[in-house]
Structure formats: C-alpha cells, structure tokens
Design a protein around this motif. Structure first.
Motif, mmCIF file in Angstrom:
data_model
loop_
_atom_site.group_PDB
_atom_site.id
_atom_site.type_symbol
_atom_site.label_atom_id
_atom_site.label_comp_id
_atom_site.label_asym_id
_atom_site.label_seq_id
_atom_site.Cartn_x
_atom_site.Cartn_y
_atom_site.Cartn_z
ATOM 1 N N ALA A 1 0.821 -1.216 0.000
ATOM 2 C CA ALA A 1 0.000 0.000 0.000
ATOM 3 C C ALA A 1 0.853 1.264 0.000
ATOM 4 O O ALA A 1 0.364 2.352 -0.287
ATOM 5 N N PHE A 2 2.147 1.101 0.313
ATOM 6 C CA PHE A 2 3.038 2.262 0.413
ATOM 7 C C PHE A 2 4.151 2.245 -0.624
ATOM 8 O O PHE A 2 5.133 2.969 -0.526
ATOM 9 N N SER A 3 4.019 1.371 -1.625
ATOM 10 C CA SER A 3 5.032 1.310 -2.680
ATOM 11 C C SER A 3 4.761 2.395 -3.710
ATOM 12 O O SER A 3 3.764 3.117 -3.622
ATOM 13 N N TYR A 4 5.656 2.520 -4.696
ATOM 14 C CA TYR A 4 5.427 3.501 -5.760
ATOM 15 C C TYR A 4 4.129 3.186 -6.490
ATOM 16 O O TYR A 4 3.825 2.012 -6.734
ATOM 17 N N PRO A 5 3.369 4.239 -6.843
ATOM 18 C CA PRO A 5 2.175 3.986 -7.648
ATOM 19 C C PRO A 5 2.601 3.617 -9.071
ATOM 20 O O PRO A 5 3.604 4.108 -9.556
ATOM 21 N N SER B 1 2.190 11.808 -9.090
ATOM 22 C CA SER B 1 1.757 12.425 -7.841
ATOM 23 C C SER B 1 0.621 11.715 -7.125
ATOM 24 O O SER B 1 0.234 12.126 -6.043
ATOM 25 N N SER C 1 -1.110 9.293 -4.825
ATOM 26 C CA SER C 1 -0.761 8.433 -3.694
ATOM 27 C C SER C 1 -1.273 7.010 -3.879
ATOM 28 O O SER C 1 -2.445 6.792 -4.189
ATOM 29 N N THR C 2 -0.405 6.046 -3.661
ATOM 30 C CA THR C 2 -0.763 4.635 -3.786
ATOM 31 C C THR C 2 -1.829 4.244 -2.776
ATOM 32 O O THR C 2 -2.864 3.673 -3.131
ATOM 33 N N ILE C 3 -1.579 4.549 -1.518
ATOM 34 C CA ILE C 3 -2.527 4.111 -0.490
ATOM 35 C C ILE C 3 -3.895 4.748 -0.692
ATOM 36 O O ILE C 3 -4.933 4.077 -0.533
ATOM 37 N N PRO D 1 12.757 1.499 -2.705
ATOM 38 C CA PRO D 1 13.353 1.106 -1.426
ATOM 39 C C PRO D 1 12.893 -0.299 -1.032
ATOM 40 O O PRO D 1 11.861 -0.776 -1.500
ATOM 41 N N SER E 1 10.512 9.298 0.256
ATOM 42 C CA SER E 1 10.322 7.979 -0.352
ATOM 43 C C SER E 1 11.364 6.964 0.111
ATOM 44 O O SER E 1 11.050 5.796 0.292
ATOM 45 N N LYS E 2 12.608 7.380 0.249
ATOM 46 C CA LYS E 2 13.672 6.429 0.578
ATOM 47 C C LYS E 2 13.734 6.145 2.075
ATOM 48 O O LYS E 2 14.055 5.043 2.485
ATOM 49 N N ALA F 1 8.620 5.724 2.857
ATOM 50 C CA ALA F 1 7.889 4.922 1.872
ATOM 51 C C ALA F 1 7.524 5.827 0.698
ATOM 52 O O ALA F 1 7.267 7.009 0.896
ATOM 53 N N PRO F 2 7.488 5.260 -0.491
ATOM 54 C CA PRO F 2 7.189 6.103 -1.659
ATOM 55 C C PRO F 2 5.691 6.366 -1.870
ATOM 56 O O PRO F 2 5.334 7.312 -2.558
ATOM 57 N N GLY F 3 4.821 5.550 -1.279
ATOM 58 C CA GLY F 3 3.412 5.564 -1.673
ATOM 59 C C GLY F 3 2.571 6.691 -1.118
ATOM 60 O O GLY F 3 1.415 6.837 -1.484
ATOM 61 N N ARG G 1 3.487 9.872 -1.421
ATOM 62 C CA ARG G 1 3.708 10.987 -2.365
ATOM 63 C C ARG G 1 3.723 12.339 -1.658
ATOM 64 O O ARG G 1 2.871 13.202 -1.897
#
Lengths: 378, 378
Positions: free
Chosen positions: A58-62, A258, A260-262, B33, B227-228, B231-233, B235
């Motif tokens: 849920a917190f990774s890159y989108p 931009s 947000s994944t979560i 990450p 992000s690093k 967490a990246p998610g 934003r």
C-alpha cells in the motif's frame, strides 16, 4: 527569465476572495463540500483495512496510469455516472484539477480553444495558460449556447472545448441532452476535442447522460472526481478517454507521479463496499434542500431576475452593482460570497457566486438578507 | 496535433526494463526502497491518530504550498539534512518527481540546461521535455566534473543545472564539498540556477552539507523526498527555495493541486514523533551492508574496473559488451538489472546499473555470478 506559466501564473481571485472571506461569519463563498458530509468513520475503517490487507504494498510507488484494483472498481462505478467504458480507457489522476493539468500538457501549445462564459477559472487555468486565444461561449438555462458555438466554428478552428455539463460552477445550470448530442457531432465535424469536466455528476441527481455517453468518435475526454461525493483531501479522480489519449496521459503522469498509492487503494475499497454509490441520492437531496432555500430566500428578498440553478453548490446572481464593492461591504456585515467577474472571460462585473455548500439553512436565509443590505449601501 | 510533451513523451526505458525484469528471480533492477523497511505499523498508527485528531479537516482540500503543521515539522527536520531554512521557504510537493515537474514548468521554455552524464532520466525528463539543449557534464569519483562545467560556461549560457549530489542514481558517487561550494559561486557568476535533487540524503550517512547550505545567493533549489527513508506511496516531498521561487511554485502547484491533505498530516505526525529521523542511521547501515556485499562480489568475480559507489542503492559498472544484449541473456538466467544507456546523454552503451535495494545478501552474491555468466555468453 522564466517560462510563460512562470510569468503568467497568479493567485486565483477565487482563492483570494476565499481567504478574505474566512473572517466572515456566514460563508456563501466556499467551493468545498460540506465537511459535515465527509464519512470520516468509513474512510478511517478503509485505511485500516487497506493497510492490514496490503501492508508495504500500500506504500510502494504507484504504477503509471493507476492501481489495477481501482481501475476495475471505477469501471463498475461508471454506470452510476451514466457511462460505460466502451472502447475507452480509465486513467487515475490526483483529482480532477490534476486531470485538467495533464490534459492541458498533452493537448495544448498556444492553441485556440473555446470555453463556457462563465467557467470555473481555477480549473480552466491549466488550459488557459497553454492556449493563445480563449473564445467565450455564453450560457443560458440549458447550458452552453450551442448556436453561438456553431457560428464560431464556421469561421475559426478550435483545438478543444472545455465544458462543465452538470451543476455548473459558477452558473448552476445543466447542459440539455440535445446539446450534448449535438456537441459530439460538432466535435467530429469540426475536428476538435471536448473536455467534459464533471465533478458534480455524483451529486447531481437526475441529469442527462454525459456528453461522453454519446461519443462515437473518441472526441470526448471525461473527467471525474471523488471530491464532492466523498472528500477532497485524498486527491483521487480519473479520466475516461479513448485509448490513444489515455495511454499518452498515463505517460505524462510519470512526469509528476503524484497520485498516492494508499489513497488509490482506499478509494478502491470504498467503491467496492458501495460507500460511495450509496451516498449519491442522500447527498444530492441534502444540497438540493439548501439550494432551494437559497433560491426561495433570493425571491423573498426581491431578487427575481436570475437563471435558476438546478443542482450543485452555486447560484449566480446579478447584483446590478460592482460585485467587488458589494463584497467588501458584505464582509463588514459578516457575509462572504465570491465576486464572479473572475469566472467571466467577458462581462460579469456585477455578478456574484453564492454557495450553499458549507452554510446551514439559517445561515443561507440570513446571508441573503445581509446581501440585500450590502447592496443597498452602494 | 498535440503539444511538444504530447509528442515527445515515451515510456521510460527504466520502466520498460523494470517490467521485463519482473519475471526474473533475482532483482538487481529495482529503484524502489526495500519493502521490508517500510514501517507499516508506525504509518498505520499515524493514519489513525491523524484521523482521530483532525476528523473531516484531514480530508479537506489541501491549501496551496502545503499544510502548515507539516511545513513547521519540515523546518525542524532540515538540520537532519544538513540544512537550515535561512531566507528560504518550504513548499510541499507530491514527492520529488512532482517537485521537478513544477520546477520545469516554472523555469523552462526551450532553454539550454546542463546535467550530469549519466543522470536519473525519469526525473530529468520533466526538465528535458522543456529544454532545447541538454549539455552533459561527466561524473568522476567526486561527482560532477566541475572543470568540464567551467569550460562550458565560458562559451554557453545555461538556464539551470540539474545535480544529484548524494548516492547518485545511477552512479552511486557523492559530490565533494569543494565542488558544492564552487557550484554556488559559478551559478552566481554565470547567472544560472541549480536544482539539487537529493532524495538519498536521509539514507546517505556522512556526506558533505547540501549545495543549498552554501547558497548565499538564492541560486539553489533543494528538492527532498520521504520515499527512501519512509515509503514512496504517500507521495509527499518538498522544495526549499528562495521566497520568490517558492511562492511562484506554490501558485503553479494550484494547476494540479495533487498533494493529498491526509498524507501531509501523516508525514507531519511521523516527523513530530521522530519516526523518520530515528531511522536514518539504521537504514543507511542496512543499505551500506548490501552495497558493500555487491562491491565485494564484483571484485571477487573479477570486475575491478568500476568507480566505487559510496551510498544509496546503485552501482554502475562497465560490462564491456552491449548491455541490452547482456540484459536479455541475464533474464534467461533469472537475473535482472537495468541497462544504463538510457541514463547517459552520450555514451553508456556497455554500462549497467546494479541495484541492491530489494535484493537479499545471498541474491546479490548469486546475481553477480549470473551476471558474469551472462556476459561470458556474449
């Protein structure tokens, strides 16, 4: 020394009026949805569920273009907006404003475009700052005056048309079904694209199907938002467009990356549980009641001469006096609204945008009385 | 028919390699990450606390420029990055990529700019697509070769310079303190701006102060990211820039309005509780251990001829063979990395970017062996 955008960008007059309006007791200025309607508990539950189900994911890159579960849920949601996916693709954005910025970046390079007069200037700015000429098309009770547009198209070639079809901001009108159908044909005939900005559709009640619904040609880009039906602070919206445009927009989205994944997972979760769709009728009724009180109060106070708003947050009225001067006077009396001239590409100096979104019923009634008082001092 | 960006945007080769790499068992390709380091429980707690404290306010529209509590917390965080606010302003963004897009929009209109060769092409794209000429400045063990830059500046006027000073992506080098100081003086003398993109600083360990630290002239725009370190998610990132630039960027941010309100509150909450700063040393050590294993494994396998990476996720090496061909061979063996030619404005056809971010220690060792095998088949 800087870019055109760097040179021309300025503080939005709407934002400015809102800031000045903050001190006023009665707020008929706000464009925000009523905070009382934000389902805080549902959203909180959703955050917890999403984090517990997806953990670090849920917190990774989108991913570019949007999270897959969310795209699937939006597809199921389209019929609630009077839409179907058809040959189109869904592309997730950080709200409708972000969508407009992506579309401006994709389409425009000092082009000629057409726009409703008045229009919602804040969103339109993303197009305005990238176009050379903005041709204003007036509104009437049935939305954009299509005969005016036709006259223009006979002599000028436009790249795109920007339309807010439902519960117009600031005019409150709804574009008629006939005009929606005709717009699609005009776009095909005269080779332009339509950006259909439809943030109010989820709270609009019974309105005609979107322009996009009639789009056989891939000429319409539909922009939607969860800000009015749920909450603005998650910054998630979407575009429905033909495959070519949607794919390009997904690539352009990588330039800002931009969304947000979560928050995408949370919207997906709320759609899946029906939290969003189950609210549509109630929220429409809630705002309609306040809008009707505003219209009735205006009539009671002798403001008869206005085009009746059909839905959404706003009623536009002609104060017959310089609206910025009335605004200053109103602030002294504890009332805020938005002087509407910034929404107009031409005219509008005496117009005011009144909003019922955050005001209570009593505040609306008192507000209209104060407005009358403020005008009488001029 | 569309804008320059619409025409020129294409799928990032890094993204492409990452997608192809997904099937490989050993991932030395990722720029994300390590998911194992994301403090899911802390973040979840923070969402709950924020929602319970702020209720509907956490879901309202974000204000332009960033939420006030967060700006205050970032100000307190600056010393952990070797910075102080001074006469500058903090401007919150939806991550560093979004910051770069805002800066590209503000500064550039087909200008001449300079950039490290190699550079992180995905982020750089926001500048590249708005510039006419990109002048590559080579790197060495101490970062950007400042003598090359000086030679260029004597004959060509540039609008800005894009630099990744710490744990460079893809080169892994750290810009020396002397060069940092000199860059500021060059920017003032030759009238250009420096964009200092510093996403790795929170996990960089002991490195010189930022270029921005030496900036007496308001010439440096500092870009940071959570992000690093977190967490990246979510934003969320920020810019530190002189008042004029920061205020303009805040206005330009209104064009996309993309930074989630609740996520700003969550980052603010985590900063306040020290969750972010308390992780810096541990996370640096965690990645350094893996990076050292990679470097040792490379030496063990006979790759001696590489500029040692000092921190971050990446080690750049010369495969002495076409890196895309080696990449294809490596995939067959279950190994992924990123062929580094897309990072180079000139040269780089035989270079590879190896990443330790998500691989385990054993995977790194095995990966290097597989890499050697893939090369030998060419």
């Amino acid at each position: 020394m800087v870019s055109r955008i760097g040179k021309e960008i300025e503080i939005s007059p709407v934002e400015l009026a809102s800031r000045m309006a903050k001190k006023a007791k009665i707020n008929l200025a706000s464009g925000s949805p009523d905070p009382k309607l934000i389902p805080v508990k549902d959203i909180q539950e959703s955050y917890i569920e999403v984090i517990e189900s997806y953990r670090d994911k849920a917190f990774s890159y989108p991913g570019a273009g949007g999270q897959e579960d969310l795209i699937r849920e939006i597809e199921n949601y389209l019929p609630f907006l009077g839409l179907r996916k058809g040959n189109n693709e869904i592309m997730v954005t950080s709200g409708a404003q972000h969508a407009m910025e992506l579309l401006g970046k994709y389409f425009l390079e000092n082009d000629v475009i057409a726009v409703e007069n008045p229009t919602f200037i804040e969103t339109f700015n993303a197009l305005k700052l990238r176009s050379s000429v903005n041709i204003p098309i007036n509104l009437d009770q049935n939305g954009l005056q299509i005969d005016q547009l036709k006259d223009i198209l006979k002599i000028i070639s436009i790249k795109l048309l920007y339309v807010i079809p439902n519960c117009h901001n600031p005019a409150g009108v709804v574009l008629s079904e006939d005009r929606r159908k005709e717009l699609v044909e005009l776009a095909e005939k005269y080779n332009f694209y339509i950006i259909e900005d439809d943030p109010y559709r989820p709270i609009a009640g019974k309105v005609p199907p979107p322009i996009k619904y009639f789009d056989k040609y891939g000429r319409v880009v539909y922009v939607s938002s969860f800000s009015k039906i749920l909450a603005p602070g998650l910054r998630v919206g979407f575009i429905l467009a033909n495959k070519e445009i949607a794919e390009k927009i997904a690539l352009i989205e990588q330039l800002d990356f931009s969304t947000s994944t979560i928050n995408q997972y949370v919207i997906s979760n709320l759609l899946k549980k029906g939290v969003i769709t189950s609210r549509m009728e109630y929220i429409h009724d809630y705002y309609m009641k306040k809008l009707n009180i505003l219209k009735d109060s205006l009539i009671d106070e002798g403001f008869n001469d206005f085009t009746r708003s059909e839905c959404g947050f706003f009623q536009l009225i002609d104060l017959k006096k310089d609206s910025w001067k009335v605004f200053e006077e109103a602030l002294k009396l504890g009332l805020s609204f938005v002087p509407a001239s910034p929404f107009f590409l031409k005219g509008g100096e005496t117009m005011a945008r009144l909003s019922i979104s955050v005001a209570t019923e009593d505040e609306i009634k008192t507000g209209v009385k104060l407005l009358k008082k403020a005008i009488s001092t001029q």
